[in-house]
Design a protein around this motif. Structure first.
Motif, PDB file in Angstrom:
ATOM      1  N   ALA A   1      18.222  14.852  12.886  1.00 21.21           N
ATOM      2  CA  ALA A   1      18.790  13.511  12.720  1.00 21.21           C
ATOM      3  C   ALA A   1      17.866  12.667  11.853  1.00 21.21           C
ATOM      4  O   ALA A   1      17.604  11.506  12.143  1.00 21.21           O
ATOM      5  N   GLY A   2      17.361  13.291  10.784  1.00 26.53           N
ATOM      6  CA  GLY A   2      16.358  12.644   9.946  1.00 26.53           C
ATOM      7  C   GLY A   2      16.910  11.978   8.709  1.00 26.53           C
ATOM      8  O   GLY A   2      16.215  11.899   7.701  1.00 26.53           O
ATOM      9  N   ARG A   3      18.151  11.522   8.730  1.00 24.17           N
ATOM     10  CA  ARG A   3      18.713  10.837   7.559  1.00 24.17           C
ATOM     11  C   ARG A   3      17.916   9.564   7.281  1.00 24.17           C
ATOM     12  O   ARG A   3      17.773   8.699   8.144  1.00 24.17           O
ATOM     13  N   ALA A   4      17.380   9.480   6.064  1.00 32.92           N
ATOM     14  CA  ALA A   4      16.554   8.330   5.716  1.00 32.92           C
ATOM     15  C   ALA A   4      16.326   8.303   4.213  1.00 32.92           C
ATOM     16  O   ALA A   4      16.548   9.304   3.527  1.00 32.92           O
ATOM     17  N   GLN A   5      15.896   7.153   3.724  1.00 33.70           N
ATOM     18  CA  GLN A   5      15.424   7.043   2.349  1.00 33.70           C
ATOM     19  C   GLN A   5      13.934   6.773   2.379  1.00 33.70           C
ATOM     20  O   GLN A   5      13.468   5.875   3.081  1.00 33.70           O
ATOM     21  N   LEU A   6      13.201   7.572   1.629  1.00 27.68           N
ATOM     22  CA  LEU A   6      11.761   7.427   1.532  1.00 27.68           C
ATOM     23  C   LEU A   6      11.439   7.003   0.109  1.00 27.68           C
ATOM     24  O   LEU A   6      11.790   7.700  -0.838  1.00 27.68           O
ATOM     25  N   GLU A   7      10.767   5.876  -0.046  1.00 35.65           N
ATOM     26  CA  GLU A   7      10.483   5.355  -1.383  1.00 35.65           C
ATOM     27  C   GLU A   7       8.983   5.177  -1.560  1.00 35.65           C
ATOM     28  O   GLU A   7       8.316   4.530  -0.748  1.00 35.65           O
ATOM     29  N   ARG A   8       8.462   5.787  -2.605  1.00 36.37           N
ATOM     30  CA  ARG A   8       7.061   5.573  -2.976  1.00 36.37           C
ATOM     31  C   ARG A   8       7.055   4.563  -4.117  1.00 36.37           C
ATOM     32  O   ARG A   8       7.519   4.853  -5.225  1.00 36.37           O
TER      33      ARG A   8
ATOM     34  N   ILE B   1       1.351   3.367  -4.451  1.00 32.30           N
ATOM     35  CA  ILE B   1       0.469   4.134  -5.328  1.00 32.30           C
ATOM     36  C   ILE B   1      -0.866   3.427  -5.502  1.00 32.30           C
ATOM     37  O   ILE B   1      -1.932   4.050  -5.443  1.00 32.30           O
ATOM     38  N   ARG B   2      -0.810   2.118  -5.698  1.00 32.32           N
ATOM     39  CA  ARG B   2      -2.060   1.362  -5.834  1.00 32.32           C
ATOM     40  C   ARG B   2      -2.848   1.365  -4.535  1.00 32.32           C
ATOM     41  O   ARG B   2      -4.096   1.392  -4.556  1.00 32.32           O
ATOM     42  N   ARG B   3      -2.162   1.357  -3.404  1.00 35.12           N
ATOM     43  CA  ARG B   3      -2.839   1.271  -2.118  1.00 35.12           C
ATOM     44  C   ARG B   3      -3.608   2.550  -1.789  1.00 35.12           C
ATOM     45  O   ARG B   3      -4.752   2.492  -1.322  1.00 35.12           O
ATOM     46  N   ASP B   4      -3.012   3.725  -2.018  1.00 34.21           N
ATOM     47  CA  ASP B   4      -3.697   4.946  -1.601  1.00 34.21           C
ATOM     48  C   ASP B   4      -4.296   5.755  -2.761  1.00 34.21           C
ATOM     49  O   ASP B   4      -5.055   6.695  -2.524  1.00 34.21           O
ATOM     50  N   SER B   5      -3.929   5.407  -4.011  1.00 34.08           N
ATOM     51  CA  SER B   5      -4.477   6.078  -5.206  1.00 34.08           C
ATOM     52  C   SER B   5      -4.269   7.584  -5.185  1.00 34.08           C
ATOM     53  O   SER B   5      -5.036   8.329  -5.802  1.00 34.08           O
TER      54      SER B   5
ATOM     55  N   GLY C   1       1.821  10.309  -8.331  1.00 32.83           N
ATOM     56  CA  GLY C   1       1.277   9.241  -9.152  1.00 32.83           C
ATOM     57  C   GLY C   1       2.335   8.383  -9.799  1.00 32.83           C
ATOM     58  O   GLY C   1       2.011   7.431 -10.521  1.00 32.83           O
ATOM     59  N   GLU C   2       3.616   8.693  -9.548  1.00 30.96           N
ATOM     60  CA  GLU C   2       4.739   7.940 -10.094  1.00 30.96           C
ATOM     61  C   GLU C   2       5.672   7.525  -8.961  1.00 30.96           C
ATOM     62  O   GLU C   2       5.819   8.254  -7.975  1.00 30.96           O
ATOM     63  N   PRO C   3       6.341   6.378  -9.081  1.00 29.81           N
ATOM     64  CA  PRO C   3       7.308   5.982  -8.058  1.00 29.81           C
ATOM     65  C   PRO C   3       8.441   7.008  -7.946  1.00 29.81           C
ATOM     66  O   PRO C   3       8.807   7.657  -8.924  1.00 29.81           O
ATOM     67  N   TYR C   4       8.971   7.167  -6.752  1.00 34.63           N
ATOM     68  CA  TYR C   4      10.140   8.029  -6.576  1.00 34.63           C
ATOM     69  C   TYR C   4      10.935   7.562  -5.361  1.00 34.63           C
ATOM     70  O   TYR C   4      10.429   6.832  -4.493  1.00 34.63           O
ATOM     71  N   LEU C   5      12.183   7.993  -5.321  1.00 38.55           N
ATOM     72  CA  LEU C   5      13.071   7.713  -4.194  1.00 38.55           C
ATOM     73  C   LEU C   5      13.614   9.035  -3.697  1.00 38.55           C
ATOM     74  O   LEU C   5      14.163   9.822  -4.469  1.00 38.55           O
ATOM     75  N   GLN C   6      13.435   9.288  -2.411  1.00 36.52           N
ATOM     76  CA  GLN C   6      13.909  10.533  -1.795  1.00 36.52           C
ATOM     77  C   GLN C   6      14.901  10.193  -0.693  1.00 36.52           C
ATOM     78  O   GLN C   6      14.608   9.400   0.196  1.00 36.52           O
TER      79      GLN C   6
END
Length: 334
Positions: free
Chosen positions: A74-81, A86-90, A126-131
């Motif tokens: 039941a893991g339906r979700a959107q994960l966005e980086r 990216i700046r926070r964790d490098s 190192g780049e934004p993405y949407l999963q």
């Protein structure tokens, strides 16, 4: 990261416990996000609130490599980086997705693909993405250091968010190797694990890119510099005052060398910058909720100096006006 095996698990509820509530599911989503942020990279999670969410996850890491196995129910979700994450964790690495069950929709580098079982898909952290996770998932991951990939590929970002079949050939060999590595990781010494990750990474890159893209050390230096310049452009393209001198300075390159890198890549620096701005603007217009963002808002958010300059460039690139794209994206009125 340490070489220890890290785990996150949540046992299935007993019949006496009943169905978990929304609060329990939200708490578990938070624990899952924190676990992934620690082991792979941080992201923002937009869960869809399934009350029976369950997760089991483990990772093993050494020398910048990480293998992981995540199973969600039941893991339906959107994960966005996001750029903020990216700046926070490098964290700036490459991550291979190998689904055993379920699907992931991946959006990165102006590409939108669906990763299914018996396929390989590479992302860069190192780049934004949407999963988008569409439901129950069982997925293996291999995180590889950027330096490892940049030394072997001329254009690492160019193979990101592309799906490669793993039913046969080198792709199948890479898939079987990753699966075996995940099964045996806990039993390996640090030296054995690191050696196995290097071999698995070589197979993965061969399967994703083909032998023709594997590169020599001399070419990899230029490829690494070009990739770094592209990352700087994508991270700073919202700044309408961004100058080519700023890009070169941030990359530690001369302006002439920067021009040479992009010319060898088949376009100018300005063409690449404008292309990234236009693609970002189109994505924003297509996804905007009605009334949430105007064409002018999108224009300014993507670094264009004026709405008229934006509209002219947009129509030239896509053959349609920004307003038409925004209008088509709005749901029909009842």
């Amino acid at each position: 990261m340490s070489a220890m095996l890290h785990t996150l698990s949540e046992p299935a509820p007993s019949p006496e416990a009943g169905t978990p509530g929304a609060h329990d599911a939200a708490e578990l989503h938070d624990r899952w996000a924190q676990f992934v942020a620690k082991e792979l990279c941080s992201f923002s999670i937009r869960a869809r609130g399934e009350r029976n969410f369950r997760v089991s996850a483990w990772t093993r890491s050494e020398g910048g490599f990480v293998v992981a196995h995540f199973t969600t129910v039941a893991g339906r979700a959107q994960l966005e980086r996001t750029p903020t994450d990216i700046r926070r964790d490098s964290r700036d690495n490459y991550c291979l997705y190998l689904p055993l069950q379920g699907e992931h929709e991946i959006q990165q580098c102006n590409r939108d693909v669906v990763c299914r079982p018996a396929s390989l898909t590479l992302l860069t952290t190192g780049e934004p993405y949407l999963q988008t996770k569409r439901g129950d998932n069982d997925t293996l991951y291999l995180l590889m250091p950027r330096a490892f990939v940049d030394q072997r590929l001329t254009h690492g970002e160019d193979i990101c968010a592309n799906v490669v079949g793993a039913e046969h050939g080198v792709g199948r060999l890479a898939m079987d190797t990753i699966a075996s590595l995940c099964r045996e990781a806990a039993r390996m010494s640090s030296q054995e694990f690191l050696g196995a990750c290097n071999l698995a990474g070589e197979l993965v890159l061969l399967g994703l890119s083909g032998a023709g893209d594997l590169t020599s050390n001399s070419r990899s230096i230029r490829a690494s510099n070009l990739a770094r310049a592209k990352r700087v452009i994508r991270m700073r393209m919202a700044d309408s005052d961004l100058a080519l001198e700023d890009i070169a300075r941030e990359c530690g390159l001369s302006l002439r060398y920067l021009h040479d890198l992009f010319r060898d890549d088949g376009r100018t620096v300005r063409e690449y910058l404008q292309g990234e701005r236009l693609h970002a603007a189109r994505r924003m217009l297509e996804r905007a909720v009605a009334g949430a963002a105007t064409v002018t808002d999108v224009c300014m958010a993507c670094g264009f100096s004026s709405p008229s300059v934006f509209s002219t460039a947009f129509r030239r690139a896509f053959g349609v006006s920004p307003r038409d794209v925004a209008r088509r994206a709005r749901p029909p009125q009842p």
